[in-house]
Motif scaffolding. Structure first.
Motif, short mmCIF file in Angstrom:
data_model
loop_
_atom_site.label_atom_id
_atom_site.label_comp_id
_atom_site.label_asym_id
_atom_site.label_seq_id
_atom_site.Cartn_x
_atom_site.Cartn_y
_atom_site.Cartn_z
N LEU A 1 0.74 -1.09 -0.32
CA LEU A 1 0.00 -0.20 0.19
C LEU A 1 0.94 1.58 -0.08
O LEU A 1 2.22 1.29 1.06
CB LEU A 1 -0.81 0.10 1.21
N TYR A 2 0.19 1.85 -0.97
CA TYR A 2 1.11 2.73 -1.22
C TYR A 2 0.51 4.77 -0.27
O TYR A 2 -0.94 5.01 -0.30
CB TYR A 2 1.46 3.81 -2.57
N ALA A 3 0.54 5.95 0.25
CA ALA A 3 0.20 6.68 0.97
C ALA A 3 1.04 7.75 0.46
O ALA A 3 2.51 7.94 -0.02
CB ALA A 3 -0.08 6.63 2.33
N SER A 4 0.72 9.28 0.46
CA SER A 4 1.85 10.05 0.41
C SER A 4 1.77 11.62 1.60
O SER A 4 -0.01 11.15 2.05
CB SER A 4 1.36 11.27 -0.82
N ASN A 5 1.63 12.26 1.88
CA ASN A 5 1.97 13.01 2.66
C ASN A 5 2.11 14.63 2.49
O ASN A 5 3.26 15.15 1.80
CB ASN A 5 3.05 12.68 4.08
N ARG A 6 1.52 15.51 2.75
CA ARG A 6 1.82 16.86 2.63
C ARG A 6 2.35 17.60 4.15
O ARG A 6 1.41 17.86 4.67
CB ARG A 6 0.39 17.97 2.02
N GLY A 7 3.34 17.75 3.68
CA GLY A 7 3.94 18.58 5.41
C GLY A 7 5.20 17.93 5.54
O GLY A 7 6.36 18.09 5.15
N GLU A 8 5.14 16.42 5.79
CA GLU A 8 6.97 15.73 5.46
C GLU A 8 6.77 15.46 3.83
O GLU A 8 8.35 14.98 4.39
CB GLU A 8 6.13 14.26 6.14
N ASP A 9 6.12 15.79 3.08
CA ASP A 9 6.38 15.80 1.99
C ASP A 9 7.01 14.87 1.45
O ASP A 9 8.21 14.25 1.14
CB ASP A 9 6.99 16.55 0.98
N THR A 10 6.26 13.33 1.54
CA THR A 10 7.03 12.01 1.76
C THR A 10 6.11 10.65 0.71
O THR A 10 4.93 11.00 0.98
CB THR A 10 7.70 11.50 2.85
N LEU A 11 6.29 9.92 0.57
CA LEU A 11 5.51 8.68 -0.15
C LEU A 11 5.95 7.13 0.73
O LEU A 11 7.04 7.50 1.02
CB LEU A 11 5.87 8.32 -1.55
N VAL A 12 5.18 6.78 1.46
CA VAL A 12 6.00 5.91 2.12
C VAL A 12 4.51 4.47 1.78
O VAL A 12 3.83 4.64 1.04
CB VAL A 12 4.57 6.16 3.70
N VAL A 13 5.35 3.32 1.92
CA VAL A 13 5.57 2.32 1.32
C VAL A 13 4.97 1.07 2.77
O VAL A 13 5.47 1.59 3.83
CB VAL A 13 6.78 1.79 0.42
N PHE A 14 3.61 0.19 2.59
CA PHE A 14 3.45 -0.39 3.38
C PHE A 14 3.39 -2.03 2.89
O PHE A 14 3.11 -1.98 1.75
CB PHE A 14 1.94 -0.60 3.88
N ALA A 15 3.85 -2.19 3.52
CA ALA A 15 3.34 -3.74 3.26
C ALA A 15 2.51 -4.71 3.96
O ALA A 15 1.66 -3.92 4.80
CB ALA A 15 4.67 -4.93 3.87
N ILE A 16 1.46 -5.18 3.34
CA ILE A 16 0.06 -5.38 3.69
C ILE A 16 0.63 -7.12 3.96
O ILE A 16 0.98 -7.77 3.21
CB ILE A 16 -1.11 -5.76 2.36
N ARG A 17 -0.17 -7.27 4.55
CA ARG A 17 -0.01 -8.46 5.84
C ARG A 17 -1.00 -9.42 5.62
O ARG A 17 -2.43 -8.87 5.33
CB ARG A 17 0.22 -9.27 7.17
N PRO A 18 -0.93 -10.91 3.92
CA PRO A 18 -1.75 -11.71 3.35
C PRO A 18 -2.10 -12.52 4.15
O PRO A 18 -4.07 -12.41 4.00
CB PRO A 18 -0.82 -12.47 3.13
N LYS A 19 -2.43 -12.39 5.85
CA LYS A 19 -3.33 -13.42 6.73
C LYS A 19 -4.28 -12.40 7.10
O LYS A 19 -5.65 -12.76 6.85
CB LYS A 19 -2.46 -13.72 7.91
N ASP A 20 -3.77 -11.20 7.99
CA ASP A 20 -5.06 -10.18 7.63
C ASP A 20 -5.63 -8.48 7.46
O ASP A 20 -6.07 -7.93 7.65
CB ASP A 20 -4.95 -10.05 9.90
N GLY A 21 -4.36 -8.79 6.59
CA GLY A 21 -4.42 -7.17 5.95
C GLY A 21 -3.77 -6.29 6.75
O GLY A 21 -3.72 -4.89 6.25
N SER A 22 -3.04 -6.02 7.64
CA SER A 22 -2.26 -5.23 8.57
C SER A 22 -1.03 -5.09 7.84
O SER A 22 -0.73 -4.97 7.06
CB SER A 22 -1.89 -6.04 10.11
N LEU A 23 -1.30 -3.30 8.34
CA LEU A 23 -0.12 -3.09 7.37
C LEU A 23 1.48 -3.18 8.78
O LEU A 23 1.25 -2.69 9.03
CB LEU A 23 -0.22 -1.47 7.11
N SER A 24 2.65 -2.20 8.07
CA SER A 24 3.67 -2.41 8.23
C SER A 24 4.63 -1.69 7.60
O SER A 24 4.31 -2.24 6.42
CB SER A 24 4.70 -3.31 8.78
#
Length: 402
Positions: free
Chosen positions: A315-338
Motif C-alpha cells: 500500500l502507498y500513501a502520500s504526506n503533505r507537510g512531511e512531503d513523502t511517499l510511504v510504502v507499507f507491506a500488507i500482511r496476507p493473513k489479516d491485511g494489517s500494515l507495516s
C-alpha cells in the motif's frame, strides 16, 4: 550434388528451420509496452497554468515528454476516464473546482492518436467545490463529490459521452448523515471528499471529512440513481481524523482509507448482500490504523492519497507537510500494515500520485513545487527509487494515465 562448400552455406538456415520446427510453441520475448498518454489537472487559480496538460509516458524507460496544454478549463482538480465506447471513442471528465457559481463537470472527447482533448459538454456539479469524479465500469453513470458544498451528485452518461443534469443530489447537511467532527476549523460542516465505486460496480463509498464518516450507497449504473432512504454510515471511532479517500484491495474484501486530518490509514472489512431489492454494502472497522508520518516528525501534515499495488502486497500513501511517499507491506493473513519505506517525494505538497499500468512506475504531483516526479517501483520489494525524472507542471493536482 551437395558439396562441402554448399553444405556450410545452407546449414545455418536449415538449422534455424529445424529449431523452429522442434520448438513451435516457444514464447517470443514480449514486445516493450507502447508509450501512453498522461493528463495532469492543475490549479489554474494561481494564474500560471491554464487547465489540463498532456504528456507521453514511456513504460520501458519511465520517461515523460515535456507537458503541453491539452485543454483550457478552470481548475480541473480531478479527472476520470470512461471505458472505451462501442464506437471506439474515449471520453475524459474533469471537475472544475472553482468554489463559485462556475463549479461544473466538463466532458472532453479524446483523440486516440494524438491524445488531444475537445470539450463537448459541461453541466453543474451539484454543489460547491467539486473535488472528485468517478465513472462506473459500464460507462453509463458518473458521480461527483462536492467538498465545499457537502453534496454528492450522480449523472447519466449519454452515448455521445455528455452528462445529464444531476439525477440525484444528496445533501450531507441532513441530520441522517451524522454529527460534525470536533475540528472546528476543518469540520465546520460536511465535506464530501471522494466518491469511490466498489469493484462489483454495485455500491458507492463517499468519504465525508466533516463527519469522519464513510457513507455507502447502492447504485443503479443504468439510471445513475442512488439509494438514499437509509444511508449506511461507517466510522473509525477516532473523531477528528477526517476521512478523505479509500482504496479497495484486489481481494475485494479489504478497504483502506486515508484520513487527512490525523494522517493515518484505516483498515476496513468489506462485505455485501446479494439481494437485488435492498442490496447492502457493509464496512466493518478492523480496529487497525497506522500513522503515515514518521514518529519523530513534529511539523504540520495532512494525508492525501492512498493506493494498493495490483498484486495486493503493498500500500502507498502520500504526506503533505512531511512531503513523502510511504510504502507499507500488507500482511496476507489479516491485511494489517507495516512500514517498508519512507522516501522524499522530490517536491512540496504531494497532493496526488498514480501507478502506471505495468506497476513499475509511480508519478507524484507536487502541487506547491510545480513539479511531477517519476519513481521506479520494484514489484518484488515494493520499494521506490528516485525521482528518476522531474518535469515542470504548474500546481499539479491530479495525474491520469490513459
Amino acid at each position: 550434388m551437395l558439396t562441402r562448400r554448399r553444405f556450410l552455406v545452407t546449414f545455418p538456415a536449415f538449422a534455424a528451420v529445424m529449431h523452429d520446427a522442434a520448438f513451435p510453441f516457444r514464447k517470443k520475448p514480449p514486445a516493450p509496452p507502447a508509450p501512453v498518454f498522461v493528463y495532469f489537472g492543475t490549479d489554474t487559480s494561481k494564474g500560471v497554468s491554464k487547465g489540463i496538460y498532456q504528456s507521453r509516458f514511456d513504460p520501458a524507460s519511465g520517461h515523460l515528454t515535456p507537458p503541453t496544454l491539452a485543454a483550457v478549463t478552470p481548475r480541473p482538480s480531478y479527472l476520470a476516464l470512461a471505458p472505451i465506447s462501442q464506437s471506439g471513442r474515449r471520453f475524459l471528465y474533469a471537475v472544475n473546482e472553482t468554489n463559485d457559481s462556475s463549479d461544473a463537470v466538463t466532458t472532453f472527447a479524446m483523440d486516440p492518436k494524438t491524445g488531444a482533448l475537445r470539450q463537448i459538454g459541461q453541466v453543474p456539479s451539484g454543489g460547491a467545490g467539486p473535488c472528485y469524479v468517478s465513472v462506473d465500469s459500464t460507462g453509463k453513470s458518473a458521480f461527483v463529490a462536492n467538498y465545499s458544498g457537502g453534496t454528492l451528485a450522480s449523472y447519466r452518461i449519454a452515448p455521445d459521452g455528455t452528462l445529464s443534469q444531476p439525477v440525484d443530489r444528496i445533501d450531507f447537511h441532513a441530520s441522517k448523515f451524522g454529527k460534525r467532527g470536533p475540528n472546528a476549523a476543518r469540520q465546520d460542516g460536511p465535506h464530501v471528499h471522494s466518491a469511490t465505486i466498489s469493484p462489483d460496480n454495485r455500491f458507492l463509498l463517499a468519504s465525508d471529512l466533516g463527519s469522519d464518516d464513510i457513507a455507502v450507497f447502492s447504485i443503479d449504473p443504468r439510471t445513475a440513481q442512488l439509494a438514499t432512504s437509509d444511508p449506511y454510515l461507517f466510522r473509525n471511532n477516532r473523531p477528528g481524523s477526517g476521512t478523505r479517500h479509500v482504496a479497495f484491495h484486489p481481494n475485494c474484501r479489504w478497504v483502506y482509507g486515508i484520513c487527512e486530518l490525523d494522517s493515518t490509514i484505516d483498515h476496513y472489512l468489506w462485505s455485501t448482500t446479494q439481494s437485488t431489492d435492498t442490496p447492502k454494502g457493509l464496512l466493518v472497522n478492523a480496529n487497525f490504523h497506522i500513522s503515515t508520518v514518521a514518529p519523530d516528525f513534529t511539523g504540520k501534515n495532512t494525508g492525501s492519497e492512498v493506493a494498493v499495488s495490483p498484486d495486493g502486497s503493498f500500500l502507498y500513501a502520500s504526506n503533505r507537510g512531511e512531503d513523502t511517499l510511504v510504502v507499507f507491506a500488507i500482511r496476507p493473513k489479516d491485511g494489517s500494515l507495516s512500514v517498508v519505506q519512507r522516501i522524499a517525494c522530490g517536491g512540496k505538497t504531494p497532493r496526488h500520485f498514480v501507478m502506471d499500468q505495468t506497476g513499475r512506475w509511480i508519478l507524484c504531483g507536487n502541487q506547491n513545487s510545480a513539479t511531477v516526479t517519476v519513481f521506479r517501483r520494484d514489484p518484488g520489494s515494493g520499494q521506490l527509487t528516485g525521482p528518476v525524472q522531474t518535469v515542470n507542471v504548474d500546481s499539479p493536482m491530479f495525474s491520469l494515465f490513459a
